[in-house]
Design a protein around this motif. Structure first.
Motif, short mmCIF file in Angstrom:
data_model
loop_
_atom_site.label_atom_id
_atom_site.label_comp_id
_atom_site.label_asym_id
_atom_site.label_seq_id
_atom_site.Cartn_x
_atom_site.Cartn_y
_atom_site.Cartn_z
N PHE A 54 64.09 -1.78 4.26
CA PHE A 54 64.73 -2.54 3.17
C PHE A 54 63.73 -3.22 2.23
O PHE A 54 64.14 -3.93 1.31
N SER A 55 62.44 -2.99 2.43
CA SER A 55 61.46 -3.64 1.55
C SER A 55 61.52 -3.08 0.13
O SER A 55 61.26 -3.81 -0.83
N MET A 56 61.88 -1.80 0.00
CA MET A 56 61.98 -1.22 -1.33
C MET A 56 63.14 -1.83 -2.11
O MET A 56 63.06 -2.02 -3.32
N ILE A 57 64.22 -2.18 -1.42
CA ILE A 57 65.34 -2.82 -2.10
C ILE A 57 64.93 -4.19 -2.62
O ILE A 57 65.30 -4.60 -3.72
N LYS A 58 64.13 -4.90 -1.82
CA LYS A 58 63.62 -6.20 -2.28
C LYS A 58 62.77 -6.04 -3.53
O LYS A 58 62.87 -6.85 -4.46
N VAL A 59 61.94 -4.99 -3.56
CA VAL A 59 61.12 -4.71 -4.74
C VAL A 59 62.00 -4.48 -5.96
O VAL A 59 61.72 -4.97 -7.06
N GLN A 87 69.61 -11.63 -1.63
CA GLN A 87 69.97 -11.87 -0.23
C GLN A 87 69.59 -10.68 0.66
O GLN A 87 69.98 -9.54 0.36
N PRO A 88 68.85 -10.91 1.75
CA PRO A 88 68.45 -9.82 2.65
C PRO A 88 69.63 -9.01 3.20
O PRO A 88 69.52 -7.80 3.37
N CYS A 89 70.77 -9.68 3.46
CA CYS A 89 71.91 -8.94 4.00
C CYS A 89 72.44 -7.94 2.97
O CYS A 89 72.86 -6.84 3.33
N LEU A 90 72.40 -8.33 1.68
CA LEU A 90 72.84 -7.41 0.64
C LEU A 90 71.85 -6.25 0.50
O LEU A 90 72.25 -5.11 0.24
N HIS A 91 70.56 -6.52 0.70
CA HIS A 91 69.55 -5.46 0.65
C HIS A 91 69.85 -4.39 1.70
O HIS A 91 69.72 -3.18 1.43
N LYS A 92 70.26 -4.80 2.88
CA LYS A 92 70.60 -3.85 3.94
C LYS A 92 71.81 -3.02 3.55
O LYS A 92 71.84 -1.80 3.76
N VAL A 93 72.81 -3.68 2.97
CA VAL A 93 74.02 -2.96 2.54
C VAL A 93 73.68 -1.93 1.47
O VAL A 93 74.13 -0.78 1.52
N ILE A 94 72.86 -2.33 0.51
CA ILE A 94 72.50 -1.43 -0.58
C ILE A 94 71.71 -0.23 -0.06
O ILE A 94 71.94 0.91 -0.46
N ALA A 95 70.77 -0.49 0.86
CA ALA A 95 69.94 0.59 1.39
C ALA A 95 70.78 1.61 2.16
O ALA A 95 70.66 2.83 1.94
N VAL A 96 71.63 1.13 3.04
CA VAL A 96 72.46 2.04 3.84
C VAL A 96 73.48 2.75 2.96
O VAL A 96 73.70 3.96 3.09
N THR A 97 74.08 2.01 2.04
CA THR A 97 75.07 2.60 1.14
C THR A 97 74.44 3.69 0.27
O THR A 97 75.04 4.73 0.03
N GLY A 98 73.21 3.43 -0.20
CA GLY A 98 72.54 4.43 -1.03
C GLY A 98 72.36 5.76 -0.32
O GLY A 98 72.58 6.82 -0.90
N ILE A 99 71.96 5.69 0.94
CA ILE A 99 71.76 6.92 1.72
C ILE A 99 73.09 7.63 1.97
O ILE A 99 73.23 8.84 1.74
N LEU A 100 74.08 6.87 2.44
CA LEU A 100 75.36 7.47 2.81
C LEU A 100 76.13 7.97 1.60
O LEU A 100 76.75 9.04 1.64
#
Length: 441
Positions: A177-182, A199-212
Protein backbone atom coordinates in the motif's frame (compact mmCIF):
# COMPACT_ATOMS: atom_id res chain seq x y z
CA UNK A 1 -18.49 -22.58 -34.05
CA UNK A 2 -16.06 -19.80 -34.94
CA UNK A 3 -18.33 -18.59 -37.72
CA UNK A 4 -21.31 -18.40 -35.36
CA UNK A 5 -19.26 -16.57 -32.74
CA UNK A 6 -17.78 -13.97 -35.07
CA UNK A 7 -20.12 -13.67 -38.03
CA UNK A 8 -23.63 -13.76 -36.61
CA UNK A 9 -25.43 -10.58 -37.62
CA UNK A 10 -26.64 -8.61 -34.59
CA UNK A 11 -28.19 -5.20 -33.94
CA UNK A 12 -25.65 -2.43 -34.51
CA UNK A 13 -27.01 -0.04 -31.86
CA UNK A 14 -23.97 -0.46 -29.54
CA UNK A 15 -21.58 0.51 -32.31
CA UNK A 16 -23.69 3.50 -33.37
CA UNK A 17 -23.96 4.99 -29.90
CA UNK A 18 -20.30 4.26 -29.20
CA UNK A 19 -19.36 6.17 -32.37
CA UNK A 20 -21.29 9.16 -31.04
CA UNK A 21 -19.75 8.94 -27.57
CA UNK A 22 -16.28 8.36 -29.00
CA UNK A 23 -16.50 11.32 -31.38
CA UNK A 24 -17.67 13.68 -28.65
CA UNK A 25 -14.97 12.48 -26.24
CA UNK A 26 -12.10 12.88 -28.67
CA UNK A 27 -13.43 16.32 -29.60
CA UNK A 28 -13.47 17.24 -25.90
CA UNK A 29 -9.93 15.87 -25.50
CA UNK A 30 -8.55 17.92 -28.39
CA UNK A 31 -10.42 21.17 -27.75
CA UNK A 32 -9.69 20.79 -24.03
CA UNK A 33 -5.97 20.43 -24.74
CA UNK A 34 -6.07 23.89 -26.31
CA UNK A 35 -8.24 25.57 -23.66
CA UNK A 36 -6.32 24.18 -20.66
CA UNK A 37 -2.95 25.21 -22.08
CA UNK A 38 -1.79 21.61 -22.58
CA UNK A 39 -0.89 22.23 -26.23
CA UNK A 40 1.04 25.37 -25.33
CA UNK A 41 2.98 23.76 -22.46
CA UNK A 42 3.68 20.49 -24.24
CA UNK A 43 4.12 21.29 -27.92
CA UNK A 44 4.66 25.03 -28.39
CA UNK A 45 6.80 26.26 -25.50
CA UNK A 46 9.49 23.50 -25.57
CA UNK A 47 12.53 24.20 -27.73
CA UNK A 48 12.48 20.53 -28.67
CA UNK A 49 10.31 17.59 -27.72
CA UNK A 50 11.20 14.15 -26.47
CA UNK A 51 9.76 12.06 -29.29
CA UNK A 52 9.25 8.34 -29.16
CA UNK A 53 12.68 7.14 -30.23
CA UNK A 54 12.74 6.52 -33.98
CA UNK A 55 10.16 9.21 -34.71
CA UNK A 56 12.38 12.26 -34.35
CA UNK A 57 11.26 13.35 -37.82
CA UNK A 58 7.80 14.02 -36.34
CA UNK A 59 8.10 17.56 -35.02
CA UNK A 60 5.45 20.04 -33.82
CA UNK A 61 4.30 22.59 -36.36
CA UNK A 62 6.09 25.93 -36.01
CA UNK A 63 4.59 28.95 -34.28
CA UNK A 64 0.97 28.40 -33.28
CA UNK A 65 0.53 25.58 -35.79
CA UNK A 66 -0.27 23.00 -33.12
CA UNK A 67 -3.33 24.98 -32.07
CA UNK A 68 -4.73 24.49 -35.57
CA UNK A 69 -3.60 20.86 -35.51
CA UNK A 70 -5.59 20.09 -32.37
CA UNK A 71 -8.55 22.19 -33.49
CA UNK A 72 -8.65 20.12 -36.68
CA UNK A 73 -8.59 16.89 -34.65
CA UNK A 74 -11.41 18.15 -32.43
CA UNK A 75 -13.48 19.03 -35.49
CA UNK A 76 -12.85 15.58 -36.94
CA UNK A 77 -14.17 14.20 -33.64
CA UNK A 78 -17.42 16.11 -34.18
CA UNK A 79 -17.60 14.70 -37.72
CA UNK A 80 -17.13 11.19 -36.33
CA UNK A 81 -19.94 11.73 -33.82
CA UNK A 82 -22.21 12.97 -36.60
CA UNK A 83 -21.17 10.17 -38.93
CA UNK A 84 -20.23 12.76 -41.54
CA UNK A 85 -17.71 11.56 -44.12
CA UNK A 86 -16.96 9.01 -41.45
CA UNK A 87 -14.22 7.02 -43.13
CA UNK A 88 -12.25 10.12 -44.07
CA UNK A 89 -12.80 11.65 -40.63
CA UNK A 90 -11.75 8.64 -38.57
CA UNK A 91 -8.73 7.87 -40.77
CA UNK A 92 -7.62 11.50 -40.60
CA UNK A 93 -8.08 11.66 -36.84
CA UNK A 94 -6.19 8.39 -36.34
CA UNK A 95 -3.22 9.62 -38.36
CA UNK A 96 -3.15 13.05 -36.71
CA UNK A 97 -3.59 11.69 -33.19
CA UNK A 98 -0.91 9.05 -33.73
CA UNK A 99 1.41 11.79 -34.95
CA UNK A 100 0.73 13.94 -31.89
CA UNK A 101 1.24 10.90 -29.66
CA UNK A 102 4.59 9.99 -31.18
CA UNK A 103 6.01 13.50 -31.33
CA UNK A 104 6.16 13.88 -27.54
CA UNK A 105 6.15 11.71 -24.43
CA UNK A 106 6.78 14.26 -21.68
CA UNK A 107 3.02 14.17 -21.02
CA UNK A 108 2.68 10.43 -21.62
CA UNK A 109 -0.63 8.91 -20.61
CA UNK A 110 -1.91 5.40 -21.25
CA UNK A 111 -5.20 6.65 -22.61
CA UNK A 112 -3.34 8.50 -25.37
CA UNK A 113 -2.07 5.10 -26.50
CA UNK A 114 -5.52 3.55 -26.11
CA UNK A 115 -6.96 6.27 -28.37
CA UNK A 116 -4.44 5.32 -31.04
CA UNK A 117 -5.59 1.70 -30.88
CA UNK A 118 -9.34 2.32 -30.68
CA UNK A 119 -9.44 4.97 -33.40
CA UNK A 120 -7.39 2.60 -35.56
CA UNK A 121 -9.99 -0.11 -34.95
CA UNK A 122 -12.82 2.27 -35.73
CA UNK A 123 -11.36 2.82 -39.19
CA UNK A 124 -12.40 -0.74 -40.07
CA UNK A 125 -15.78 -0.82 -38.31
CA UNK A 126 -19.09 0.08 -40.05
CA UNK A 127 -20.04 2.76 -37.55
CA UNK A 128 -21.77 5.08 -40.04
CA UNK A 129 -24.45 2.70 -41.32
CA UNK A 130 -27.29 4.34 -39.37
CA UNK A 131 -27.97 7.44 -37.30
CA UNK A 132 -25.26 9.12 -39.29
CA UNK A 133 -25.20 11.88 -41.89
CA UNK A 134 -23.50 9.45 -44.27
CA UNK A 135 -26.53 7.14 -44.08
CA UNK A 136 -28.90 10.09 -44.49
CA UNK A 137 -27.15 11.38 -47.60
CA UNK A 138 -26.66 7.87 -49.00
CA UNK A 139 -29.59 5.68 -47.86
CA UNK A 140 -28.22 2.66 -49.73
CA UNK A 141 -25.62 2.08 -46.97
CA UNK A 142 -28.18 2.20 -44.17
CA UNK A 143 -28.53 -0.97 -42.10
CA UNK A 144 -29.59 -1.99 -38.61
CA UNK A 145 -27.15 -4.89 -38.30
CA UNK A 146 -23.47 -5.62 -37.90
CA UNK A 147 -21.26 -8.67 -37.52
CA UNK A 148 -20.76 -9.86 -33.96
CA UNK A 149 -16.95 -9.70 -34.36
CA UNK A 150 -17.29 -5.90 -34.06
CA UNK A 151 -18.30 -6.37 -30.45
CA UNK A 152 -15.69 -8.99 -29.69
CA UNK A 153 -12.66 -7.08 -30.98
CA UNK A 154 -13.55 -4.23 -28.62
CA UNK A 155 -14.17 -6.61 -25.71
CA UNK A 156 -10.90 -8.46 -26.29
CA UNK A 157 -8.95 -5.20 -26.43
CA UNK A 158 -10.48 -4.14 -23.13
CA UNK A 159 -9.78 -7.54 -21.58
CA UNK A 160 -6.11 -7.17 -22.49
CA UNK A 161 -5.92 -3.64 -21.08
CA UNK A 162 -7.60 -4.45 -17.77
CA UNK A 163 -5.95 -7.83 -17.22
CA UNK A 164 -2.43 -6.54 -17.75
CA UNK A 165 -3.21 -3.52 -15.57
CA UNK A 166 -4.30 -5.87 -12.78
CA UNK A 167 -1.32 -8.21 -13.06
CA UNK A 168 1.13 -5.28 -13.10
CA UNK A 169 -0.16 -4.20 -9.69
CA UNK A 170 0.99 -7.46 -8.11
CA UNK A 171 4.31 -6.08 -6.89
CA UNK A 172 5.70 -4.98 -3.56
CA UNK A 173 4.93 -1.27 -3.44
CA UNK A 174 1.32 -1.82 -4.44
CA UNK A 175 0.75 -4.83 -2.20
CA UNK A 176 2.14 -3.08 0.88
CA UNK A 177 0.00 0.00 0.00
CA UNK A 178 2.98 2.37 -0.06
CA UNK A 179 2.33 3.24 -3.70
CA UNK A 180 -1.21 4.34 -2.82
CA UNK A 181 0.24 6.65 -0.18
CA UNK A 182 2.56 8.12 -2.82
CA UNK A 183 -0.41 8.73 -5.12
CA UNK A 184 -2.59 10.27 -2.41
CA UNK A 185 -0.10 12.49 -0.60
CA UNK A 186 -0.35 15.30 -3.21
CA UNK A 187 -4.16 15.26 -2.81
CA UNK A 188 -4.18 16.60 0.78
CA UNK A 189 -5.67 19.95 -0.28
CA UNK A 190 -8.62 18.41 -2.16
CA UNK A 191 -11.86 19.97 -0.95
CA UNK A 192 -13.76 17.76 1.52
CA UNK A 193 -11.97 14.51 0.65
CA UNK A 194 -8.32 15.55 0.97
CA UNK A 195 -8.01 14.30 4.54
CA UNK A 196 -9.97 11.13 3.83
CA UNK A 197 -7.58 10.25 1.00
CA UNK A 198 -4.69 10.15 3.49
CA UNK A 199 -6.24 7.42 5.65
CA UNK A 200 -4.28 4.11 5.65
CA UNK A 201 -7.49 2.07 5.73
CA UNK A 202 -8.67 3.78 2.53
CA UNK A 203 -5.27 3.08 0.94
CA UNK A 204 -5.83 -0.63 1.53
CA UNK A 205 -9.31 -0.46 0.01
CA UNK A 206 -8.03 1.38 -3.05
CA UNK A 207 -5.13 -1.05 -3.57
CA UNK A 208 -7.26 -4.18 -3.32
CA UNK A 209 -10.10 -2.67 -5.33
CA UNK A 210 -7.69 -1.63 -8.09
CA UNK A 211 -6.44 -5.18 -8.53
CA UNK A 212 -9.85 -6.85 -8.33
CA UNK A 213 -11.68 -4.31 -10.49
CA UNK A 214 -9.16 -4.53 -13.32
CA UNK A 215 -9.12 -8.32 -13.16
CA UNK A 216 -12.86 -8.95 -12.91
CA UNK A 217 -14.70 -6.07 -14.57
CA UNK A 218 -14.74 -7.47 -18.11
CA UNK A 219 -15.89 -10.98 -17.08
CA UNK A 220 -18.46 -9.42 -14.73
CA UNK A 221 -19.87 -7.23 -17.49
CA UNK A 222 -20.03 -10.20 -19.86
CA UNK A 223 -21.96 -12.40 -17.40
CA UNK A 224 -25.59 -11.33 -17.33
CA UNK A 225 -26.26 -12.03 -13.61
CA UNK A 226 -23.47 -9.65 -12.55
CA UNK A 227 -23.71 -7.14 -15.41
CA UNK A 228 -25.79 -4.43 -13.74
CA UNK A 229 -23.80 -4.59 -10.52
CA UNK A 230 -20.55 -4.45 -12.50
CA UNK A 231 -21.86 -1.44 -14.42
CA UNK A 232 -22.66 0.42 -11.19
CA UNK A 233 -19.19 -0.45 -9.85
CA UNK A 234 -17.68 0.77 -13.10
CA UNK A 235 -19.44 4.12 -12.81
CA UNK A 236 -18.19 4.64 -9.25
CA UNK A 237 -14.66 3.43 -10.02
CA UNK A 238 -14.16 5.60 -13.09
CA UNK A 239 -15.77 8.72 -11.64
CA UNK A 240 -13.54 8.35 -8.57
CA UNK A 241 -10.48 8.15 -10.84
CA UNK A 242 -11.69 11.12 -12.85
CA UNK A 243 -12.19 13.40 -9.84
CA UNK A 244 -9.15 12.27 -7.83
CA UNK A 245 -6.52 11.73 -10.52
CA UNK A 246 -7.75 14.15 -13.22
CA UNK A 247 -6.91 11.80 -16.09
CA UNK A 248 -8.88 13.41 -18.88
CA UNK A 249 -11.42 11.47 -20.93
CA UNK A 250 -10.15 7.99 -20.05
CA UNK A 251 -12.75 7.25 -17.31
CA UNK A 252 -15.58 8.39 -19.58
CA UNK A 253 -14.22 6.46 -22.53
CA UNK A 254 -14.11 3.38 -20.31
CA UNK A 255 -17.77 3.91 -19.43
CA UNK A 256 -18.64 4.37 -23.10
CA UNK A 257 -17.17 0.93 -23.83
CA UNK A 258 -19.79 -0.69 -21.59
CA UNK A 259 -22.44 -0.36 -24.34
CA UNK A 260 -20.84 -3.41 -25.99
CA UNK A 261 -21.55 -5.59 -22.96
CA UNK A 262 -25.31 -5.08 -22.83
CA UNK A 263 -27.80 -6.75 -25.13
CA UNK A 264 -28.01 -4.81 -28.41
CA UNK A 265 -31.78 -4.63 -28.03
CA UNK A 266 -31.34 -2.98 -24.62
CA UNK A 267 -29.07 -0.34 -26.13
CA UNK A 268 -31.54 0.23 -28.97
CA UNK A 269 -34.44 0.80 -26.57
CA UNK A 270 -32.43 3.28 -24.50
CA UNK A 271 -30.77 5.35 -27.24
CA UNK A 272 -32.63 4.69 -30.51
CA UNK A 273 -36.30 4.20 -29.69
CA UNK A 274 -37.41 4.80 -33.29
CA UNK A 275 -34.88 2.37 -34.75
CA UNK A 276 -36.32 -0.91 -35.99
CA UNK A 277 -35.32 -3.97 -33.94
CA UNK A 278 -32.84 -6.28 -35.63
CA UNK A 279 -33.89 -9.86 -34.99
CA UNK A 280 -32.38 -11.77 -37.91
CA UNK A 281 -29.35 -13.16 -36.04
CA UNK A 282 -28.19 -15.13 -39.08
CA UNK A 283 -24.67 -16.43 -39.60
CA UNK A 284 -23.37 -14.72 -42.73
CA UNK A 285 -19.69 -15.38 -43.41
CA UNK A 286 -18.17 -12.46 -45.36
CA UNK A 287 -15.84 -12.91 -48.32
CA UNK A 288 -13.09 -11.13 -46.37
CA UNK A 289 -13.14 -13.66 -43.52
CA UNK A 290 -9.58 -14.94 -43.96
CA UNK A 291 -7.89 -11.53 -44.32
CA UNK A 292 -9.90 -10.31 -41.34
CA UNK A 293 -8.79 -13.22 -39.15
CA UNK A 294 -5.16 -12.75 -40.19
CA UNK A 295 -5.13 -9.00 -39.57
CA UNK A 296 -6.86 -9.11 -36.21
CA UNK A 297 -4.97 -12.27 -35.23
CA UNK A 298 -1.60 -10.58 -35.78
CA UNK A 299 -2.83 -7.43 -34.06
CA UNK A 300 -3.87 -9.23 -30.89
CA UNK A 301 -0.72 -11.35 -30.80
CA UNK A 302 1.20 -8.06 -30.77
CA UNK A 303 -1.06 -6.68 -28.05
CA UNK A 304 -0.44 -9.76 -25.93
CA UNK A 305 3.32 -9.68 -26.53
CA UNK A 306 4.18 -6.01 -25.94
CA UNK A 307 3.21 -5.91 -22.24
CA UNK A 308 5.41 -8.90 -21.36
CA UNK A 309 8.54 -7.87 -23.25
CA UNK A 310 10.14 -6.43 -20.14
CA UNK A 311 10.44 -9.94 -18.68
CA UNK A 312 13.10 -10.63 -21.33
CA UNK A 313 15.22 -7.62 -20.30
CA UNK A 314 17.88 -7.54 -17.61
CA UNK A 315 16.82 -6.01 -14.31
CA UNK A 316 13.49 -4.70 -13.03
CA UNK A 317 11.29 -2.63 -15.36
CA UNK A 318 10.38 -0.48 -12.35
CA UNK A 319 14.03 0.61 -12.29
CA UNK A 320 15.09 0.60 -15.94
CA UNK A 321 11.76 1.66 -17.52
CA UNK A 322 12.69 -0.64 -20.43
CA UNK A 323 9.41 -2.14 -21.63
CA UNK A 324 7.21 0.08 -19.46
CA UNK A 325 5.33 1.97 -22.15
CA UNK A 326 2.63 0.31 -24.29
CA UNK A 327 2.20 -2.23 -21.49
CA UNK A 328 -0.77 -0.95 -19.45
CA UNK A 329 1.43 -0.39 -16.41
CA UNK A 330 -0.80 2.35 -14.98
CA UNK A 331 -0.09 4.46 -11.87
CA UNK A 332 2.56 2.04 -10.66
CA UNK A 333 5.46 4.33 -9.87
CA UNK A 334 6.58 7.82 -9.05
CA UNK A 335 10.07 8.77 -10.20
CA UNK A 336 12.31 11.69 -9.29
CA UNK A 337 15.80 12.13 -10.64
CA UNK A 338 18.82 14.40 -10.34
CA UNK A 339 21.44 14.67 -13.04
CA UNK A 340 24.13 16.84 -14.58
CA UNK A 341 25.30 16.61 -18.17
CA UNK A 342 28.99 17.14 -18.81
CA UNK A 343 30.08 17.98 -22.36
CA UNK A 344 33.67 17.15 -23.29
CA UNK A 345 35.17 18.54 -26.48
CA UNK A 346 36.99 15.69 -28.22
CA UNK A 347 39.44 18.07 -29.89
CA UNK A 348 40.85 20.08 -27.00
CA UNK A 349 39.51 18.14 -24.00
CA UNK A 350 37.69 21.11 -22.50
CA UNK A 351 34.49 20.40 -20.62
CA UNK A 352 31.41 22.22 -19.38
CA UNK A 353 28.28 21.45 -17.40
CA UNK A 354 25.07 21.96 -19.37
CA UNK A 355 22.60 24.53 -18.08
CA UNK A 356 19.32 22.66 -18.38
CA UNK A 357 17.35 25.91 -18.20
CA UNK A 358 18.77 26.81 -21.61
CA UNK A 359 17.14 23.76 -23.18
CA UNK A 360 14.21 22.43 -21.19
CA UNK A 361 10.88 23.52 -19.78
CA UNK A 362 10.06 22.96 -16.10
CA UNK A 363 8.12 19.81 -16.90
CA UNK A 364 10.92 18.44 -19.08
CA UNK A 365 13.44 19.11 -16.30
CA UNK A 366 11.31 17.04 -13.93
CA UNK A 367 11.52 14.14 -16.37
CA UNK A 368 15.07 14.36 -17.67
CA UNK A 369 16.90 12.88 -14.69
CA UNK A 370 14.46 10.06 -13.99
CA UNK A 371 14.06 8.27 -17.31
CA UNK A 372 16.92 6.65 -19.25
CA UNK A 373 15.46 7.26 -22.70
CA UNK A 374 15.12 10.99 -21.95
CA UNK A 375 18.73 11.06 -20.77
CA UNK A 376 19.94 9.30 -23.91
CA UNK A 377 17.85 11.50 -26.20
CA UNK A 378 19.11 14.68 -24.59
CA UNK A 379 22.70 13.49 -25.05
CA UNK A 380 21.95 12.86 -28.74
CA UNK A 381 20.38 16.31 -29.03
CA UNK A 382 23.51 17.92 -27.59
CA UNK A 383 25.71 15.87 -29.91
CA UNK A 384 23.70 17.03 -32.94
CA UNK A 385 23.66 20.66 -31.83
CA UNK A 386 27.43 20.80 -31.38
CA UNK A 387 28.05 18.91 -34.63
CA UNK A 388 26.21 21.69 -36.45
CA UNK A 389 28.80 24.07 -35.00
CA UNK A 390 31.60 21.83 -36.20
CA UNK A 391 32.44 20.41 -32.78
CA UNK A 392 32.67 16.73 -31.87
CA UNK A 393 31.74 16.05 -28.27
CA UNK A 394 31.22 13.37 -25.67
CA UNK A 395 28.34 13.60 -23.22
CA UNK A 396 28.49 12.14 -19.71
CA UNK A 397 25.77 11.91 -17.06
CA UNK A 398 27.24 13.06 -13.76
CA UNK A 399 25.77 12.52 -10.30
CA UNK A 400 22.80 10.70 -11.76
CA UNK A 401 20.48 9.41 -9.02
CA UNK A 402 16.84 8.32 -8.99
CA UNK A 403 14.21 7.91 -6.30
CA UNK A 404 11.31 5.54 -7.03
CA UNK A 405 8.12 5.72 -4.99
CA UNK A 406 9.75 8.12 -2.52
CA UNK A 407 12.49 5.66 -1.60
CA UNK A 408 16.10 6.83 -1.10
CA UNK A 409 17.96 8.08 -4.16
CA UNK A 410 20.17 5.49 -5.84
CA UNK A 411 22.90 5.87 -8.52
CA UNK A 412 21.23 5.50 -11.90
CA UNK A 413 23.44 6.16 -14.94
CA UNK A 414 27.08 5.14 -15.37
CA UNK A 415 28.95 8.46 -15.44
CA UNK A 416 31.92 6.94 -17.31
CA UNK A 417 29.90 6.10 -20.45
CA UNK A 418 29.83 8.52 -23.36
CA UNK A 419 26.07 8.61 -24.00
CA UNK A 420 26.55 10.49 -27.25
CA UNK A 421 28.33 7.44 -28.66
CA UNK A 422 25.71 4.91 -27.49
CA UNK A 423 23.01 3.38 -29.69
CA UNK A 424 19.43 2.84 -28.56
CA UNK A 425 17.83 -0.57 -28.87
CA UNK A 426 14.13 -1.00 -28.12
CA UNK A 427 14.48 -4.69 -27.30
CA UNK A 428 17.73 -4.92 -25.35
CA UNK A 429 18.92 -3.76 -21.96
CA UNK A 430 21.30 -0.80 -21.92
CA UNK A 431 24.33 -1.54 -19.79
CA UNK A 432 24.93 2.11 -18.92
CA UNK A 433 21.86 1.90 -16.67
CA UNK A 434 23.36 0.87 -13.34
CA UNK A 435 21.94 -2.24 -11.61
CA UNK A 436 18.90 -1.62 -9.46
CA UNK A 437 19.03 -1.58 -5.69
CA UNK A 438 15.49 -0.38 -5.20
CA UNK A 439 14.68 -3.07 -2.63
CA UNK A 440 17.56 -2.18 -0.36
CA UNK A 441 16.79 -0.04 2.73
Amino acid sequence: MLNRFLFTKIDNSPLLIFRIFFGLLIAAECYGAIVTGWVKRTLIEPKFTFNFIGFEWLQPLPGNGMYFYFFAMGTLGIFVALGYKYRFSIISFTLLWTGAYLMQKTAYNNHYYLLVLISGMMVFLPANKNYALDAKFKPSIKTNGMYSYVKWVIVLQLLIVYTYASVAKLYGDWLDFSMIKVLMTPKTDYYLIGGLLQQPCLHKVIAVTGILFDLLIVPALLWKPTRKFAFVCSIFFHLFNSFVFLIGIFPYLSLAFTVFFFEPETIRRIFFKKKKPYTTNKVMVPAYKNPLLIIFGLYFVLQLALPVRHYFFTDDVLWTEEGHRLSWRMMLRSRYGKIQFNIVNKTDGTSQIVKLDDYLTKKQKRKIGAYPDYIWQFAQHLKKEYAQKGEEISVYALNSVVSINNKPYRPFIDGKVDLAAEEWNHFEHHEWILPSKIDEP
